[in-house]
Motif scaffolding. Structure first.
Motif, PDB file in Angstrom:
ATOM      1  N   SER A  47       0.855  -1.186   0.000  1.00 53.82           N
ATOM      2  CA  SER A  47       0.000   0.000   0.000  1.00 53.82           C
ATOM      3  C   SER A  47       0.890   1.235   0.000  1.00 53.82           C
ATOM      4  O   SER A  47       2.116   1.131   0.062  1.00 53.82           O
ATOM      5  CB  SER A  47      -0.918  -0.005   1.221  1.00 53.82           C
ATOM      6  N   ARG A  51      -2.211   6.681  -2.481  1.00 55.10           N
ATOM      7  CA  ARG A  51      -2.130   5.836  -3.665  1.00 55.10           C
ATOM      8  C   ARG A  51      -3.372   6.189  -4.491  1.00 55.10           C
ATOM      9  O   ARG A  51      -4.366   6.640  -3.925  1.00 55.10           O
ATOM     10  CB  ARG A  51      -2.207   4.375  -3.179  1.00 55.10           C
ATOM     11  N   ALA A  85      -9.831  -2.339   3.531  1.00 60.10           N
ATOM     12  CA  ALA A  85      -8.670  -3.243   3.406  1.00 60.10           C
ATOM     13  C   ALA A  85      -7.459  -2.331   3.547  1.00 60.10           C
ATOM     14  O   ALA A  85      -6.776  -2.001   2.591  1.00 60.10           O
ATOM     15  CB  ALA A  85      -8.677  -3.968   2.069  1.00 60.10           C
ATOM     16  N   ASP A 118      -8.626  -4.648   8.300  1.00 65.58           N
ATOM     17  CA  ASP A 118      -7.914  -5.533   7.373  1.00 65.58           C
ATOM     18  C   ASP A 118      -7.980  -6.928   7.980  1.00 65.58           C
ATOM     19  O   ASP A 118      -8.103  -7.078   9.196  1.00 65.58           O
ATOM     20  CB  ASP A 118      -6.459  -5.087   7.204  1.00 65.58           C
ATOM     21  N   ASP A 172     -12.602  -9.542   8.400  1.00 69.96           N
ATOM     22  CA  ASP A 172     -12.507 -10.287   7.141  1.00 69.96           C
ATOM     23  C   ASP A 172     -13.705  -9.926   6.268  1.00 69.96           C
ATOM     24  O   ASP A 172     -14.851 -10.200   6.631  1.00 69.96           O
ATOM     25  CB  ASP A 172     -12.496 -11.789   7.462  1.00 69.96           C
ATOM     26  N   ASN A 196      -7.878  -2.067  -4.294  1.00 70.07           N
ATOM     27  CA  ASN A 196      -6.832  -3.044  -4.604  1.00 70.07           C
ATOM     28  C   ASN A 196      -6.951  -4.318  -3.785  1.00 70.07           C
ATOM     29  O   ASN A 196      -5.953  -4.872  -3.323  1.00 70.07           O
ATOM     30  CB  ASN A 196      -5.448  -2.385  -4.435  1.00 70.07           C
TER      31      ASN A 196
HETATM   32  C1  LIG Z   1      -2.851  -4.724  -2.031  1.00 65.78           C
HETATM   33  S1  LIG Z   1      -3.375  -4.332  -0.403  1.00 65.78           S
HETATM   34  C2  LIG Z   1      -4.278  -2.821  -0.686  1.00 65.78           C
HETATM   35  C3  LIG Z   1      -4.228  -1.883   0.490  1.00 65.78           C
HETATM   36  C4  LIG Z   1      -4.930  -0.532   0.277  1.00 65.78           C
HETATM   37  N1  LIG Z   1      -6.362  -0.682   0.231  1.00 65.78           N
HETATM   38  C5  LIG Z   1      -4.439   0.137  -0.958  1.00 65.78           C
HETATM   39  O1  LIG Z   1      -5.182   0.306  -1.923  1.00 65.78           O
HETATM   40  O2  LIG Z   1      -3.267   0.539  -0.968  1.00 65.78           O
HETATM   41  C6  LIG Z   1      -4.692  -5.518  -0.166  1.00 65.78           C
HETATM   42  C7  LIG Z   1      -5.108  -5.632   1.279  1.00 65.78           C
HETATM   43  O3  LIG Z   1      -6.305  -6.388   1.335  1.00 65.78           O
HETATM   44  C8  LIG Z   1      -6.257  -7.186   2.505  1.00 65.78           C
HETATM   45  N2  LIG Z   1      -7.219  -8.294   2.377  1.00 65.78           N
HETATM   46  C9  LIG Z   1      -7.110  -9.393   1.592  1.00 65.78           C
HETATM   47  N3  LIG Z   1      -8.171 -10.197   1.775  1.00 65.78           N
HETATM   48  C10 LIG Z   1      -8.979  -9.574   2.677  1.00 65.78           C
HETATM   49  C11 LIG Z   1     -10.217  -9.910   3.283  1.00 65.78           C
HETATM   50  N4  LIG Z   1     -10.837 -11.054   2.990  1.00 65.78           N
HETATM   51  N5  LIG Z   1     -10.755  -9.049   4.175  1.00 65.78           N
HETATM   52  C12 LIG Z   1     -10.124  -7.888   4.487  1.00 65.78           C
HETATM   53  N6  LIG Z   1      -8.934  -7.518   3.957  1.00 65.78           N
HETATM   54  C13 LIG Z   1      -8.370  -8.349   3.053  1.00 65.78           C
HETATM   55  C14 LIG Z   1      -4.807  -7.631   2.572  1.00 65.78           C
HETATM   56  O4  LIG Z   1      -4.460  -8.083   3.867  1.00 65.78           O
HETATM   57  C15 LIG Z   1      -4.087  -6.348   2.150  1.00 65.78           C
HETATM   58  O5  LIG Z   1      -3.750  -5.554   3.252  1.00 65.78           O
END
Ligand SMILES: C[S@@+](CC[C@H](N)C(=O)[O-])C[C@H]1O[C@@H](n2cnc3c(N)ncnc32)[C@H](O)[C@@H]1O
Length: 254
Positions: A47, A51, A85, A118, A172, A196
């Protein structure tokens, strides 16, 4: 199998002494701890602050002004945001920085709350610590760096005024039952950011999560997703695009 999935499965299989991928997959059925370790290894948690510059520009110039200046939401007494997230907090702090700037010095001062969640506990812990190395703050404008952080050696720590408005918890998005993080009690968000992460889910799961996010939004509330996730929301219905290029949507009535 995606290249990332194939690579990770192969690497973990070798690390666990499996003779073949099939052998490793068979082991996963019996070894819950290894299945959880594989799930963690596959999670992409990259992240950054601010962004998705187009969406943040819309947020700053259009949406937040409307929240703060528009009587409807300010009259409710609180602007409510969910960063769904949030990884290590970068997105949640970015929104809080913009909101704080909007409300600071206004009379009466509109209040706001950011609920940030998250599924990854280590990331949520890091988000709560709210201390970032200078190298992680390249997208943060000078005035925000000075106004929202204090220097702590080689790193920068989020100031207490912002910390008081942002609540982090593990949640979750795929879990059953709840529509919104329990920490928020009743959802009713003016804005949800879910960036994302949808792109990593299967289409039916994307639709399920989008339905959940939609239900968590107040009437006319906004949803922001990642740039590449725009088609996913357009295809799901229930939202209208409000920006010509940025991935910003508004909940439709009904
Ligand atoms: C690529 S990062 C994106 C972070 C931020 N939203 C951004 O756009 O920069 C994806 C995030 O989604 C979280 N994630 C994945 N599966 C998830 C779920 N089932 N519930 C909540 N968060 C989740 C991951 O732990 C991670 O921190």
């Amino acid at each position: 199998m995606s290249p990332n999935l194939a690579r990770t499965v192969e690497k973990r299989g070798q690390g666990n002494g499996a003779a073949s991928v099939a052998g490793y997959l068979a082991r996963l059925r019996e070894d819950g701890a290894e299945a959880a370790a594989l799930a963690r290894a596959l999670r992409v948690t990259y992240s950054d602050f601010f962004r998705n510059p187009l969406a943040f520009a819309w947020l700053e110039q259009v949406i937040l002004s409307a929240f703060v200046e528009g009587t409807e939401r300010a009259a409710r007494g609180e602007i409510r945001v969910w960063s769904a997230a949030c990884a290590a907090g970068q997105e949640a702090w970015s929104v809080a920085i913009l909101l704080d700037e909007r409300v600071e010095g206004r009379e009466p001062r509109a209040s706001y709350r950011v609920f940030a969640t998250d599924v990854s506990e280590p990331d949520v812990d890091q988000a709560r610590r709210a201390v970032y190395p200078a190298a992680a703050l390249g997208n943060v404008r000078g005035r925000h760096l000075g106004g929202a952080f204090v220097r702590q050696g080689d790193a920068f720590s989020v100031i207490p005024r912002l910390r008081a408005q942002v609540e982090f918890s593990v949640y979750d998005l795929l879990g059953p039952g709840t529509t919104c993080p329990p920490a928020s009690i009743y959802g009713d968000f003016d804005l949800v950011l879910c960036s994302n992460v949808l792109l990593y889910f299967r289409p039916e799961v994307q639709h399920r999560v989008l339905g959940k996010l939609r239900r968590s939004l107040a009437p006319g509330g906004y949803l922001i997703v990642g740039e590449t996730e725009r088609p996913i929301v357009e295809g799901a219905g229930g939202f209208r695009a409000v920006a010509p290029v940025a991935s910003v949507f508004q909940k439709r009535k009904g």
